[in-house]
Design an enzyme around this catalytic site. Structure first.
Site, PDB file in Angstrom:
ATOM      1  N   HIS A   1      -3.789  -4.996   0.453  1.00 52.42           N
ATOM      2  CA  HIS A   1      -3.306  -5.411   1.771  1.00 52.42           C
ATOM      3  C   HIS A   1      -3.414  -6.931   1.930  1.00 52.42           C
ATOM      4  O   HIS A   1      -4.392  -7.421   2.516  1.00 52.42           O
ATOM      5  CB  HIS A   1      -4.109  -4.715   2.879  1.00 52.42           C
ATOM      6  CG  HIS A   1      -3.697  -3.301   3.134  1.00 52.42           C
ATOM      7  ND1 HIS A   1      -2.635  -2.971   3.946  1.00 52.42           N
ATOM      8  CD2 HIS A   1      -4.196  -2.135   2.672  1.00 52.42           C
ATOM      9  CE1 HIS A   1      -2.501  -1.653   3.986  1.00 52.42           C
ATOM     10  NE2 HIS A   1      -3.430  -1.122   3.215  1.00 52.42           N
TER      11      HIS A   1
ATOM     12  N   GLU B   1      -1.888  -8.837   3.974  1.00 52.40           N
ATOM     13  CA  GLU B   1      -1.854  -9.221   5.400  1.00 52.40           C
ATOM     14  C   GLU B   1      -3.257  -9.200   6.021  1.00 52.40           C
ATOM     15  O   GLU B   1      -3.473  -9.826   7.053  1.00 52.40           O
ATOM     16  CB  GLU B   1      -0.875  -8.320   6.174  1.00 52.40           C
ATOM     17  CG  GLU B   1      -1.419  -6.981   6.644  1.00 52.40           C
ATOM     18  CD  GLU B   1      -1.618  -5.960   5.529  1.00 52.40           C
ATOM     19  OE1 GLU B   1      -1.248  -6.244   4.366  1.00 52.40           O
ATOM     20  OE2 GLU B   1      -2.150  -4.869   5.815  1.00 52.40           O
TER      21      GLU B   1
ATOM     22  N   CYS C   1       0.834  -1.218   0.000  1.00 52.16           N
ATOM     23  CA  CYS C   1       0.000   0.000   0.000  1.00 52.16           C
ATOM     24  C   CYS C   1       0.867   1.266   0.000  1.00 52.16           C
ATOM     25  O   CYS C   1       1.506   1.565  -0.990  1.00 52.16           O
ATOM     26  CB  CYS C   1      -1.009  -0.034   1.147  1.00 52.16           C
ATOM     27  SG  CYS C   1      -2.386   1.096   0.844  1.00 52.16           S
TER      28      CYS C   1
END
Ligand code: MN
Length: 233
Positions: free
Chosen positions: A209, A211, A107
């Site tokens: 993202h 994660e 990001c």
């Protein structure tokens, strides 16, 4: 020994605290690495010592890089900036590239990586790119809201095992001019760059993202697993 993975942190100057999202730490652990959060610092020697220690680097998400770093004045829709974090991460990114350390940039991270290597950004997609889709979703963090296309033959296509995915999206900025030596490795239907690959053992930047997605969509952990694997080699 599990590889040591440095993670850049956010810096809240008003509260006087360094911060790291728990999801980044958890993803690195799950992928087999040892997470080492790295706070912003004004001491360049500290940054250089960290780079001697770590086997790989994650540039994490956050607020907007100062457009002065790519030679522009701020437009009205530009967001909050954290000068000390900019300087820390740009030095981390440039040194990691020079040292051929594996990098995963997420990001804000892909934006910092691109700027550090000589690229430029759209300061605000909605005001600068005609026909842009919604890239700042109002949906749960794990939920994929838009499509990306990945060119065949890229590291990303190999790692993710396909050329078409849906991803989450929490950015209002985007990559404009790609840094020399980098190539586009994913884009959304409106043409916005969603991933890049650079020179070296494993230099990958993604605008989404992973994660926040891997618990629901395990393929996204592969981005971190390959970072840890490259860092171990
Ligand atoms: Mn997006």
């Amino acid at each position: 020994m599990r590889p040591l993975i440095g993670l850049s942190m956010d810096w809240d100057e008003e509260k006087n605290v360094h911060l790291i999202g728990a999801a980044y730490v958890e993803a690195v652990e799950e992928a087999g690495g040892i997470p080492l959060p790295l706070p912003s610092t004004e001491d360049e020697e500290v940054i250089d010592e960290w780079l001697d220690l770590v086997d790989g680097l994650v540039l994490t998400g956050g607020v907007d890089p100062d457009p002065a770093h790519f030679g522009e004045e701020p437009i009205p829709a530009m967001g909050r900036i954290v000068p000390s974090r900019d300087r820390t991460e740009i030095r981390l990114a440039r040194s990691a590239l020079r040292l051929d350390l594996p990098i995963l940039a997420i990001c804000r991270g892909i934006q910092v990586l691109n700027v550090a290597a000589g690229g430029t950004l759209y300061q605000d997609l909605q005001s600068q790119v005609p026909g842009v889709i919604k890239h700042y979703q109002a949906a749960p963090r794990w939920y994929p809201t838009h499509e990306i296309e990945i060119p065949p033959g890229t590291i990303l296509a190999r790692i993710l095992g396909g050329t078409s995915f849906r991803v989450n999206s929490f950015h209002h900025q985007g990559l404009k001019g790609l840094a020399p030596g980098f190539r586009m490795s994913a884009r959304s239907g409106d043409g916005v760059v969603e991933a890049i690959e650079g020179p070296g053992r494993y230099v990958v930047g993604v605008q989404w993202h992973p994660e926040a997605m891997w618990k629901k969509y395990p393929v996204h952990l592969e981005l971190v697993t390959h970072l840890v694997r490259a860092a171990a080699g």
